[in-house]
Structures are given as structure tokens and as C-alpha cells.
Design an enzyme around this catalytic site. Structure first.
Site, PDB file in Angstrom:
ATOM      1  N   ASP A 261      -6.996   9.380   9.320  1.00 53.21           N
ATOM      2  CA  ASP A 261      -5.197   8.493   9.621  1.00 53.21           C
ATOM      3  C   ASP A 261      -4.732   9.235  11.029  1.00 53.21           C
ATOM      4  OD1 ASP A 261      -4.176   7.042   7.478  1.00 53.21           O
ATOM      5  OD2 ASP A 261      -4.517   9.210   6.150  1.00 53.21           O
TER       6      ASP A 261
ATOM      7  N   TYR B 105     -11.197  -3.960   2.191  1.00 49.81           N
ATOM      8  CA  TYR B 105     -10.058  -3.656   3.832  1.00 49.81           C
ATOM      9  C   TYR B 105     -11.426  -3.483   5.020  1.00 49.81           C
ATOM     10  CZ  TYR B 105      -6.624  -1.332   6.460  1.00 49.81           C
ATOM     11  OH  TYR B 105      -5.741  -0.520   6.998  1.00 49.81           O
TER      12      TYR B 105
ATOM     13  N   GLU C 239       1.239  -0.796   0.037  1.00 54.89           N
ATOM     14  CA  GLU C 239      -0.119  -0.373  -0.143  1.00 54.89           C
ATOM     15  C   GLU C 239       0.589   1.175   0.077  1.00 54.89           C
ATOM     16  OE1 GLU C 239      -2.320   0.524   2.579  1.00 54.89           O
ATOM     17  OE2 GLU C 239      -3.987  -1.567   2.634  1.00 54.89           O
TER      18      GLU C 239
END
Length: 263
Positions: A60, A175, A49
Site C-alpha cells: 500500500d 483482482y 472491501e
């Protein structure tokens, strides 16, 4: 068949789970980042990734936020990120690369131009965390038409009503975000993840890889044991931020990969 599909089929035939590793493109600089990415397949990474630096990485945590800032300060852009992927492809035509980031830089380049350049650079899939399924016409469907997998995120709050919409145009793998919150915020629990992965797999044939909150080889082994693979990002980025050499970071990655592969 895409590189991503080939990789998961190979691992399934070998009885292994996948190890997916995230690194921020251009952190702390282009050359170091390229060296790290080039070393990842030999360290056991099955899917890379490649983080796309962005000024406002809302999903994040601090580790990846700071990595994005370092990369941007070093002059990293979307075009240079694609150049990095292209340079990697000169020596590796097998390992899948998934570009992970936010839509703004892609929109600024222009979707058609971006998809053409991404395909040319050897990108295999996209994770664009701020484009929901309701906006699939914007990028997801054009990406699929261009031969790129569009990998969707599912979370602990993705209930059975929402899941079909999330899966509708997803490809490559799904994911699963193991925790609620930002990257690196808490430790993943295999006991919590297992029933969620089982629930998702009742609705799709896609491999399900689990990320967020995996920091050790033991954790990678435990999470991979209840899924099709484990994803590690913040822990790897933190090693680099701590001043470790590329060789030392790759040793750390190798341990995580061995954990996932022995699940």
C-alpha cells in the site's frame, strides 16, 4: 451461491459493471468507519472491501498506510474489524464484504478461529496480499472449505506461465492490479489494461475487476469499460483523510459508482 457470485450474476443480467469500494476498517475511528460502510450500498457500491489495519502494509501507498496507522491508533484490531462487519450485517444481508489485508493478524488469531469468526460476522471473501499460491494450504484452501471466496491478485508481471497457478484456487473474482508498484502510485490506463484483462479472461470464467490508480468517475468508467468492474481505494481514503464528512465522502463514492455503472 455466495453473495459475491450473486452480485456479479445480477450485474451481468443488468448489463452493468461492478463498482468495488475499499475503506480501512476503523479509520479514523470505529463509529465513523461503520457509518461510512453502512452508507456505501446506497451510494452504488456493489462490493465492499474492508481493509484490515496492519503495521506493515507493504503493498500500500501513503494514503492507505496512514489510514492503517490512524485505525490502529484508534484501537482497531482484527476482532473489532469483524465486529464492524457484524454490525453492518444487522442492516444489510446482501452486499458482499471482502476482507483485504495481510496474513500476520490472521495467523496471530489462528486460522481456524479466524475463519469461524469471519464467517459468523458475514465476511464473504478474503484478499490476503502476502500469501502466494504456493501457500494455499495455509489459508486459501481452509477458507474455501469454510465457504469464503479467496480472491487472488494478478499484476502486469503475471505472465502466461504464472497465470494458471494464480487462478488455480481463486474464486469470487480476480483482482487485476493495473500498475506495478503500490496503491495510489500512478494512474490506471484503460489502453494498457484492456489487453491484459482479455488475456486473463481467456483462461478463466471469473469476473476480472481492476484496481490501483483509479481516482475519478471518468477513470472508473474507462477502466470498467474494459473489465467486469473497477476498484477504488486510495482516492476514497484520501477524501476521508482530508477531513471530509461521511456524507461528502459518500457523494464522492456515488460519483465513482455512477462512472463504473455507465461504462
Amino acid at each position: 451461491m455466495t453473495r459475491i457470485e450473486n452480485t456479479f450474476k445480477r450485474l451481468q443480467a443488468e448489463g452493468k459493471r461492478a463498482f468495488v469500494a475499499y475503506v480501512m476498517a476503523g479509520d479514523p475511528d470505529y463509529d465513523t468507519s461503520l457509518e461510512l460502510v453502512r452508507g456505501m450500498p446506497a451510494a452504488g457500491v456493489d462490493v465492499i472491501e474492508l481493509g484490515l489495519p496492519f503495521t506493515d502494509p507493504m503493498a500500500d501507498g501513503p494514503a492507505i498506510q496512514l489510514a492503517a496507522s490512524r485505525a490502529l491508533d484508534a484501537g482497531m484490531t482484527l476482532r473489532r474489524t469483524l465486529d464492524l462487519a457484524r454490525a453492518f450485517r444487522q442492516g444489510d444481508d446482501t452486499t458482499p464484504i471482502v476482507l483485504m489485508g495481510y496474513y500476520n493478524p490472521i495467523y496471530s488469531m489462528g486460522v481456524e478461529t479466524f475463519l469461524r469468526e469471519a464467517k459468523s460476522a458475514g465476511i464473504d471473501g478474503l484478499i490476503v496480499v502476502d500469501l502466494p499460491p504456493e501457500e494455499d494450504d495455509e489459508l486459501c484452501l481452509p477458507a474455501r472449505d469454510a465457504g469464503l471466496d479467496f480472491i487472488r491478485l494478478a499484476t502486469p508481471t503475471t505472465d502466461d506461465r504464472r497465470l494458471p497457478k494464480v487462478l488455480e484456487n481463486s474464486s469470487g473474482f480476480l483482482y487485476y492490479v493495473s500498475i506495478t508498484g503500490i496503491t495510489g502510485a500512478a494512474a490506471a490506463s484503460a489502453a494498457d489494461v484492456a489487453p491484459e484483462v482479455a488475456r486473463i479472461k481467456r483462461s478463466t470464467d471469473l469476473p476480472v475487476c481492476v484496481g490501483f490508480g483509479i481516482r475519478t468517475a471518468q477513470s472508473a468508467r474507462e477502466i470498467a469499460g474494459v473489465a467486469d468492474g473497477a476498484v477504488v481505494g486510495s482516492a476514497i481514503v484520501a477524501e476521508l483523510a482530508a477531513g471530509k464528512s461521511v456524507a461528502e465522502v459518500l457523494d464522492f463514492v456515488r460519483g465513482l459508482a455512477e462512472g463504473a455503472h455507465t461504462a
